[in-house]
Design a protein around this motif. Structure first.
Motif: not given
Length: 261
Positions: A108, A199, A202-204, A226, A228-232
């Motif tokens: 991650k 994009q 894919q890593k969190p 936005k 990064l596909p798997n971002a918070k």
């Protein structure tokens, strides 16, 4: 890779996390976070070539791709197959390059006010970097505002700026070849990863930002979250660019939640 790298590490039975500092900084950027993280992780921090206690090499190629390869070589040296990877500012951009280059080795990503969307230096400036005394100009530009003024730009709460902090950030600047390594970084640094490249990662990813960041604005953080596909993304009031100095406890708790999720 022909360059001497300074590293600090604490190995236990816990999973490894590797920390990468930002521009004109060092592993000291994490001095408040490391004592918290060592309860849950084996920790490795390295001073990137050109910074901190690492060699100010005049032959190393200071590109993000080469920095990424160097970090992967450090992982090999410590016999680490996979890690959690955390980077601040420029260290965040290098972390993204590593995740793009060898995603299978990253569990991650944690990005503290990561550099993003910067273009490569203008061609005229790159050509100027080959002038014999250009490094003296670079030294002047770095030193003209002073370390305290620079820290005041990256830290929201100026009461946190101690003499120890000033000395830690001042020491590498005074080394003989520091400005020469900066010139080589200017010359070799690619532009930051494009939205299309981001994009593909894919890593969190956990993005942690200061809302008063004057160096890499929260607007950049929102755009990165936005792409990064798997971002918070989480942001903090009353915090600037050096968020690891201002909000270590808050960052630690969010990192643990993120790792355990």
């Amino acid at each position: 890779m022909g360059v001497k790298v300074y590293a600090e590490y604490c190995f236990n039975e816990k999973p490894p996390i590797l920390l990468l500092h930002g521009f004109v900084a060092s592993s000291y950027s994490f001095h408040k976070l490391i004592p918290l993280l060592k309860n849950d992780f084996s920790i490795i921090t390295i001073d990137l070539p050109g910074f901190g206690r690492s060699e100010k090499s005049t032959t190393f190629t200071y590109s993000y791709k080469n920095y990424a390869k160097l970090v992967l070589a450090c992982m090999d040296y410590f016999k680490l197959d996979t890690i959690y990877l955390a980077g601040h500012s420029m260290g965040g951009q290098i972390s993204l390059n590593i995740a793009l280059l060898q995603p299978e080795r990253i569990k991650k990503l944690i990005l503290f006010a990561s550099s993003a969307y910067l273009k490569r230096a203008k061609k005229s400036l790159i050509l100027s970097s080959y002038l014999p005394f250009f490094h003296l100009y670079a030294r002047h530009e770095i030193q003209k505002n002073g370390v305290r003024e620079t820290l005041e730009n990256v830290i929201y709460d100026h009461s946190l700026i101690t003499e120890e902090l000033i000395e830690e950030y001042k020491r590498p600047i005074n080394e003989k070849d520091f400005s020469k390594s900066l010139v080589r970084l200017l010359r070799h640094r690619e532009g930051d990863l494009s939205p299309e490249q981001l994009q593909r990662i894919q890593k969190p990813a956990l993005l942690l930002w200061g809302e008063q960041d004057k160096v890499v604005s929260l607007k950049i953080g929102k755009k990165l979250a936005k792409d990064l596909p798997n971002a918070k993304l989480l942001s903090y009031k009353n915090a600037g660019h050096l968020i690891t100095e201002e909000k270590p406890n808050e960052l630690y708790h969010e990192i643990i939640k993120f790792i355990n999720s």
